[in-house]
Design a protein around this motif. Structure first.
Motif, mmCIF file in Angstrom:
data_model
loop_
_atom_site.group_PDB
_atom_site.id
_atom_site.type_symbol
_atom_site.label_atom_id
_atom_site.label_comp_id
_atom_site.label_asym_id
_atom_site.label_seq_id
_atom_site.Cartn_x
_atom_site.Cartn_y
_atom_site.Cartn_z
ATOM 1 N N PRO A 59 8.333 27.834 32.575
ATOM 2 C CA PRO A 59 9.192 26.944 32.871
ATOM 3 C C PRO A 59 10.211 26.933 33.974
ATOM 4 O O PRO A 59 10.369 27.977 34.433
ATOM 5 C CB PRO A 59 9.944 26.800 31.412
ATOM 6 C CG PRO A 59 9.962 28.409 31.113
ATOM 7 C CD PRO A 59 8.651 28.852 31.616
ATOM 8 N N PRO A 60 10.533 25.719 34.623
ATOM 9 C CA PRO A 60 11.245 25.712 35.828
ATOM 10 C C PRO A 60 12.506 26.375 35.321
ATOM 11 O O PRO A 60 13.141 26.113 34.379
ATOM 12 C CB PRO A 60 11.188 24.409 36.134
ATOM 13 C CG PRO A 60 11.000 23.429 34.879
ATOM 14 C CD PRO A 60 10.084 24.292 34.028
ATOM 15 N N ASP A 61 13.012 26.798 36.649
ATOM 16 C CA ASP A 61 14.375 27.482 36.388
ATOM 17 C C ASP A 61 15.459 26.420 36.528
ATOM 18 O O ASP A 61 15.283 25.254 37.419
ATOM 19 C CB ASP A 61 14.601 28.613 37.610
ATOM 20 C CG ASP A 61 15.909 29.464 37.321
ATOM 21 O OD1 ASP A 61 16.737 29.111 36.539
ATOM 22 O OD2 ASP A 61 16.086 30.272 38.180
ATOM 23 N N GLU A 62 16.429 26.505 35.792
ATOM 24 C CA GLU A 62 17.409 25.687 35.862
ATOM 25 C C GLU A 62 18.281 25.373 37.089
ATOM 26 O O GLU A 62 18.449 24.309 37.553
ATOM 27 C CB GLU A 62 18.461 25.821 34.504
ATOM 28 C CG GLU A 62 18.080 25.787 33.268
ATOM 29 C CD GLU A 62 17.728 24.333 32.993
ATOM 30 O OE1 GLU A 62 18.297 23.194 33.498
ATOM 31 O OE2 GLU A 62 16.786 23.957 31.918
ATOM 32 N N ARG A 63 18.386 26.585 37.850
ATOM 33 C CA ARG A 63 18.750 26.653 39.105
ATOM 34 C C ARG A 63 18.120 25.836 40.227
ATOM 35 O O ARG A 63 18.695 25.405 41.199
ATOM 36 C CB ARG A 63 19.378 27.970 39.489
ATOM 37 C CG ARG A 63 20.120 28.681 38.654
ATOM 38 C CD ARG A 63 20.418 30.176 39.144
ATOM 39 N NE ARG A 63 18.862 30.857 38.949
ATOM 40 C CZ ARG A 63 18.879 32.085 39.406
ATOM 41 N NH1 ARG A 63 19.608 32.793 39.864
ATOM 42 N NH2 ARG A 63 17.739 32.644 38.981
ATOM 43 N N THR A 64 16.763 25.642 40.076
ATOM 44 C CA THR A 64 15.833 25.054 41.196
ATOM 45 C C THR A 64 15.314 23.581 40.580
ATOM 46 O O THR A 64 14.654 23.099 41.296
ATOM 47 C CB THR A 64 14.617 25.810 41.434
ATOM 48 O OG1 THR A 64 13.985 26.090 40.075
ATOM 49 C CG2 THR A 64 15.378 27.300 41.697
ATOM 50 N N ARG A 65 15.887 23.417 39.253
ATOM 51 C CA ARG A 65 15.187 21.900 39.026
ATOM 52 C C ARG A 65 15.984 20.942 39.546
ATOM 53 O O ARG A 65 17.257 21.053 39.905
ATOM 54 C CB ARG A 65 15.511 21.665 37.355
ATOM 55 C CG ARG A 65 14.904 20.723 36.754
ATOM 56 C CD ARG A 65 14.975 20.635 35.338
ATOM 57 N NE ARG A 65 14.360 21.628 34.750
ATOM 58 C CZ ARG A 65 14.612 21.846 33.181
ATOM 59 N NH1 ARG A 65 15.382 21.128 32.596
ATOM 60 N NH2 ARG A 65 13.741 22.876 32.880
ATOM 61 N N ASN A 66 15.301 19.870 39.968
ATOM 62 C CA ASN A 66 15.753 18.750 40.541
ATOM 63 C C ASN A 66 16.298 18.971 42.024
ATOM 64 O O ASN A 66 17.550 18.389 42.514
ATOM 65 C CB ASN A 66 16.789 18.008 39.736
ATOM 66 C CG ASN A 66 16.119 17.380 38.566
ATOM 67 O OD1 ASN A 66 14.788 16.910 38.369
ATOM 68 N ND2 ASN A 66 16.808 17.657 37.302
ATOM 69 N N ARG A 67 15.830 19.932 42.576
ATOM 70 C CA ARG A 67 16.344 20.366 43.983
ATOM 71 C C ARG A 67 15.052 20.093 44.864
ATOM 72 O O ARG A 67 14.135 19.912 44.546
ATOM 73 C CB ARG A 67 16.878 21.749 44.002
ATOM 74 C CG ARG A 67 18.075 21.830 43.211
ATOM 75 C CD ARG A 67 18.534 23.147 43.464
ATOM 76 N NE ARG A 67 19.932 23.573 42.501
ATOM 77 C CZ ARG A 67 20.648 24.459 42.782
ATOM 78 N NH1 ARG A 67 20.321 25.524 43.566
ATOM 79 N NH2 ARG A 67 21.750 24.444 41.919
ATOM 80 N N THR A 68 15.717 20.065 46.166
ATOM 81 C CA THR A 68 14.827 19.800 47.356
ATOM 82 C C THR A 68 13.819 21.126 47.506
ATOM 83 O O THR A 68 14.521 22.172 47.270
ATOM 84 C CB THR A 68 15.157 19.626 48.771
ATOM 85 O OG1 THR A 68 16.198 20.757 49.027
ATOM 86 C CG2 THR A 68 16.109 18.311 48.747
ATOM 87 N N PRO A 69 12.358 20.904 47.833
ATOM 88 C CA PRO A 69 11.528 22.160 47.901
ATOM 89 C C PRO A 69 11.952 23.112 49.127
ATOM 90 O O PRO A 69 12.532 22.311 50.067
ATOM 91 C CB PRO A 69 10.265 21.395 48.118
ATOM 92 C CG PRO A 69 10.545 20.094 48.859
ATOM 93 C CD PRO A 69 11.892 19.631 48.195
#
Length: 284
Positions: free
Chosen positions: A122-132
């Protein structure tokens, strides 16, 4: 235990152990399969070792049992390279308490694919909805300004030059070599860092890597005769000659040419002449 890198290797996707794992096998094969199943990975499981591990069956019986376990889909013999860059080979026997088809063994042992791929993390909460994150080529271009302020590039410049920098990295250039090659021998004043960087990216492009020979990292073997075979040529882990049970015998040597024979009358005549010559010959 076998030598490091050799011996038993557990196959993937096995079901949990149960009392009925080998109930479909004859008594001898079920008994030896249960012993093999409880051996740790890396343990020796050749016929000599199996004959020593238990008191009931000798080497020939163990050899026949291994062939029948292979035909039932429980094991396959494989030779593998240690690493992609190491030419040394190891010999392993993959064992599965769950019987598998020839297609399953061929897919797992040649491609490493399984029928149930692992789910992605699952995606990390710290990197979710951030720029690649920027690519390695973009980061190498952005780092030129830190190596030498005269080649400080803007974000637009890095995006435009990113394909050329990616080609450098694809040809084996590390970020350190990339920065050293582009910042070496700069003029005292650089009026257009982007234009100079493009010029140097094109003129100093490293050579393409020579194609590497495509050597197979894993080769399947016949369980009985250990001959390397293609996956489609193995049915039940056995080659065609071993499946038929009548391997091709070696060609016998040619018989020696027959000796010339004399008739008894001819032999007697020769003997008579020899005796007569001995009687009539003068003595010294």
């Amino acid at each position: 235990m076998a030598a490091p890198g050799y011996g038993k290797q557990s196959a993937p996707e096995q079901l949990p152990r149960s009392a009925a794992d080998f109930s479909h096998l004859p008594a001898r094969e079920a008994y030896l399969a249960s012993i093999i199943d409880h051996l740790p990975d890396g343990a020796a499981m050749d016929v000599k070792t199996l004959a020593v591990l238990q008191p009931h069956y000798g080497q020939m019986a163990c050899r026949t049992a291994l062939n029948r376990l292979s035909a039932a889909g429980h094991l396959r013999r494989v030779r593998e390279r240690i690493t992609a860059k190491d030419c040394r080979w190891v010999f392993r026997t993959y064992f599965s308490r769950t019987p598998r088809s020839d297609a399953w063994w061929a897919r797992v042992l040649t491609t490493g694919e399984t029928s149930t791929p692992a789910a992605p993390d699952p995606p990390d909460e710290r990197t979710r909805n951030r720029t690649p994150l920027p690519s390695a080529a973009y980061a190498a271009l952005a780092g030129l300004g830190h190596a030498d302020p005269r080649l400080a590039l803007s974000a637009t410049d890095c995006t435009a030059l990113e394909p050329l920098a990616a080609e450098w990295l694809a040809r084996g250039a590390t970020p350190a070599l990339f920065a050293a090659a582009l910042t070496a021998g700069l003029p005292p004043d650089v009026h257009s860092p982007a234009a100079l960087t493009r010029h140097r990216l094109l003129d100093k492009m490293p050579p393409e890597r020579p194609p590497q020979p495509d050597h197979p990292a894993r080769v399947l073997e016949c369980t009985a005769c250990r001959a390397p075979c293609r996956p489609h040529a193995l049915l039940g882990g056995l080659c065609r000659a071993c499946r038929s049970g009548t391997p091709t015998p070696p060609t016998p040597p040619a018989p020696p040419p027959p000796r010339s024979r004399l008739s008894p009358a001819t032999v007697r005549a020769h003997a008579a002449r020899a005796r007569e010559a001995m009687v009539t010959s003068p003595r010294l």
